[in-house]
Design an enzyme around this catalytic site. Structure first.
Site, PDB file in Angstrom:
ATOM      1  CG  ASN A 252     -44.492 -85.780  33.018  1.00  0.00           C
ATOM      2  OD1 ASN A 252     -43.272 -85.850  33.180  1.00  0.00           O
ATOM      3  ND2 ASN A 252     -45.035 -85.730  31.822  1.00  0.00           N
ATOM      4  N   GLY A 253     -45.316 -88.672  32.855  1.00  0.00           N
ATOM      5  CA  GLY A 253     -44.402 -89.755  32.523  1.00  0.00           C
ATOM      6  C   GLY A 253     -45.103 -90.925  31.866  1.00  0.00           C
ATOM      7  N   GLY A 254     -44.851 -91.120  30.567  1.00  0.00           N
ATOM      8  CA  GLY A 254     -45.329 -92.310  29.875  1.00  0.00           C
ATOM      9  C   GLY A 254     -46.830 -92.358  29.651  1.00  0.00           C
TER      10      GLY A 254
ATOM     11  CB  CYS B   4     -33.655 -81.146  33.297  1.00  0.00           C
ATOM     12  SG  CYS B   4     -32.659 -81.310  31.828  1.00  0.00           S
TER      13      CYS B   4
ATOM     14  CG  HIS C 279     -40.747 -87.708  34.697  1.00  0.00           C
ATOM     15  ND1 HIS C 279     -39.708 -87.445  33.843  1.00  0.00           N
ATOM     16  CD2 HIS C 279     -41.245 -88.908  34.301  1.00  0.00           C
ATOM     17  CE1 HIS C 279     -39.576 -88.439  32.982  1.00  0.00           C
ATOM     18  NE2 HIS C 279     -40.499 -89.339  33.242  1.00  0.00           N
TER      19      HIS C 279
ATOM     20  N   GLY D  65     -46.111 -85.032  27.767  1.00  0.00           N
ATOM     21  CA  GLY D  65     -44.943 -84.491  27.092  1.00  0.00           C
ATOM     22  C   GLY D  65     -44.862 -85.002  25.670  1.00  0.00           C
TER      23      GLY D  65
HETATM   24  C1  LIG Z   1     -36.878 -83.516  23.787  1.00  0.00           C
HETATM   25  C2  LIG Z   1     -37.349 -83.382  25.213  1.00  0.00           C
HETATM   26  C3  LIG Z   1     -37.059 -82.233  25.913  1.00  0.00           C
HETATM   27  C4  LIG Z   1     -37.510 -82.073  27.231  1.00  0.00           C
HETATM   28  N1  LIG Z   1     -37.277 -80.884  27.867  1.00  0.00           N
HETATM   29  C5  LIG Z   1     -37.834 -80.682  29.093  1.00  0.00           C
HETATM   30  C6  LIG Z   1     -37.770 -79.412  29.721  1.00  0.00           C
HETATM   31  O1  LIG Z   1     -37.231 -78.439  29.173  1.00  0.00           O
HETATM   32  N2  LIG Z   1     -38.326 -79.288  30.945  1.00  0.00           N
HETATM   33  C7  LIG Z   1     -38.972 -80.337  31.573  1.00  0.00           C
HETATM   34  O2  LIG Z   1     -39.485 -80.168  32.676  1.00  0.00           O
HETATM   35  N3  LIG Z   1     -39.035 -81.534  30.999  1.00  0.00           N
HETATM   36  C8  LIG Z   1     -38.503 -81.729  29.777  1.00  0.00           C
HETATM   37  N4  LIG Z   1     -38.641 -82.948  29.172  1.00  0.00           N
HETATM   38  C9  LIG Z   1     -39.291 -84.061  29.912  1.00  0.00           C
HETATM   39  C10 LIG Z   1     -40.796 -84.052  29.688  1.00  0.00           C
HETATM   40  O3  LIG Z   1     -41.364 -82.846  30.136  1.00  0.00           O
HETATM   41  C11 LIG Z   1     -41.441 -85.196  30.457  1.00  0.00           C
HETATM   42  O4  LIG Z   1     -41.227 -85.022  31.836  1.00  0.00           O
HETATM   43  C12 LIG Z   1     -40.909 -86.563  30.046  1.00  0.00           C
HETATM   44  O5  LIG Z   1     -40.737 -86.665  28.663  1.00  0.00           O
HETATM   45  C13 LIG Z   1     -41.863 -87.659  30.522  1.00  0.00           C
HETATM   46  O6  LIG Z   1     -43.189 -87.401  30.107  1.00  0.00           O
HETATM   47  P1  LIG Z   1     -43.824 -88.005  28.744  1.00  0.00           P
HETATM   48  O7  LIG Z   1     -43.661 -89.498  28.834  1.00  0.00           O
HETATM   49  O8  LIG Z   1     -45.262 -87.558  28.762  1.00  0.00           O
HETATM   50  O9  LIG Z   1     -43.034 -87.434  27.610  1.00  0.00           O
HETATM   51  C14 LIG Z   1     -38.221 -83.117  27.860  1.00  0.00           C
HETATM   52  C15 LIG Z   1     -38.543 -84.272  27.137  1.00  0.00           C
HETATM   53  C16 LIG Z   1     -38.107 -84.411  25.825  1.00  0.00           C
HETATM   54  C17 LIG Z   1     -38.477 -85.667  25.059  1.00  0.00           C
END
Ligand SMILES: Cc1cc2nc3c(=O)[nH]c(=O)nc-3n(C[C@H](O)[C@H](O)[C@H](O)COP(=O)(O)O)c2cc1C
Length: 319
Positions: free
Chosen positions: A194-196, A83, A154, A216
């Site tokens: 993870n990611g995108g 984070c 990520h 996510g």
């Molecule tokens: C609003 C928001 C809050 C997030 N809070 C966390 C969190 O508390 N812990 C965490 O590991 N990642 C957090 N993330 C990141 C996501 O877990 C993820 O790593 C990131 O969005 C990329 O993956 P995605 O493209 O599948 O969303 C957050 C993402 C968003 C959009």
């Protein structure tokens, strides 16, 4: 996901997949040690398997928080090393810990000693001007030797100077191959990417190279995709055939929560994307937005919103 997910959201998501593992948003050790634990950590039995994500960098505090999480019944403890928000940097946890792999290893060691459930780490491939080859290798080696049971990566850097947390989820380029190479180097350790990743079809492609995929934003914004997770990824029937069936199954939980004083909107705010792209989705969203926020709003507001989505539109949806 902080500010987005909560236990109501996890109950909702669990009704779409029995097999996907659910994660809490990050909770800091400070909040767990000094805050209202029942409010922060309480969850519904239906959520299993569910992991508690911790934010912190003091090994004794993480050990205590992990033990509290285990006592609450969580199935896994996950440490956040990804984070990028300023609040998190000031507290010396989250992504800035990518620069302190030995400290992260000590954190994992302390948590492993404290609990008997799996301890995992979620990280980035690097931060700022780090070389992702050596930065991720060093972090991974440290935490794996300390006993980490899995790594969730990520697949992009966090740039801690100059980008907002939101920009840090989109702007640094994705490098899936870096995560595949990590898996190739650590064949015996579960590596989750993870990611995108926007669909289960994409998830399936990644599974040719890594052990798991974490969704996510796609899971939150287009939750209907999760209905295909069990059939597509686990070869098992979906818990429910359509999103309308999911909502029907959720009604008793919502009624029980309303009876406890929970506001309808606290639960229905997670439903915004439930019918994304289908006829009636906009009317569904608008009806909930206007009616679920009213003081004393009851289950009728959700039933009326559901009636605005055509039955013919909710046939099982492709991944
Ligand atoms: C609003 C928001 C809050 C997030 N809070 C966390 C969190 O508390 N812990 C965490 O590991 N990642 C957090 N993330 C990141 C996501 O877990 C993820 O790593 C990131 O969005 C990329 O993956 P995605 O493209 O599948 O969303 C957050 C993402 C968003 C959009």
């Amino acid at each position: 996901m902080m500010d987005w997910t909560d236990r109501h959201c996890r109950v909702f998501h669990r009704l779409m997949s029995r097999r996907a593992r659910l994660y809490t948003e990050m909770l800091t050790t400070g909040a767990i040690l000094h805050g209202d634990r029942n409010r922060l950590l309480g969850f519904d039995a239906s959520e299993h398997p569910v992991a508690l994500q911790l934010g912190g960098s003091a090994p004794p505090d993480l050990a205590t928080a992990a033990r509290i999480g285990e006592d609450f019944g969580y199935d896994e403890i996950n440490l956040n090393v990804g984070c990028p928000s300023d609040r998190v940097k000031d507290g010396r946890f989250g992504a800035c810990l990518m620069a302190e792999p030995m400290l992260v290893a000590d954190c994992v060691k302390a948590m492993k000693r404290a609990v008997s459930i799996p301890v995992t780490v979620k990280c980035r491939i690097g931060i700022d001007d780090q070389d992702p080859e050596s930065a991720l290798d060093e972090l991974a080696r440290g935490v794996i030797e300390a006993g980490a049971d899995a790594l969730i990566v990520h697949a992009r850097k966090a740039w801690l100077n100059g980008l907002s947390p939101k920009e840090n989820r989109d702007i640094p380029p994705l490098d899936y191959h870096r995560v595949y190479r990590l898996k190739a180097a650590w064949s015996g350790v579960p590596i989750i990417i993870n990611g995108g990743i926007g669909s289960l079809a994409e998830a399936k492609q990644h599974l040719g190279f890594v052990d798991g995929v974490m969704l996510g934003r796609a899971a939150y914004q287009e939750p209907w995709r999760l209905l295909s997770a069990d059939p597509e990824l686990f070869g098992e029937p979906a818990p429910h055939a359509t999103m309308k069936d999911v909502f029907a199954a959720m009604l008793p939980y919502i009624e029980a929560e309303l009876a406890r004083g929970t506001r309808l909107h606290s639960i229905t705010r997670h439903f915004v994307g439930a019918f994304h792209g289908l006829p009636g989705a906009r009317a569904f969203r608008r009806h909930l937005a206007e009616n679920a926020v009213k003081p004393g709003a009851g289950i009728g507001a959700l039933c009326d919103a559901m009636a605005l989505v055509e039955d013919s539109a909710v046939a099982p949806i492709a991944a």
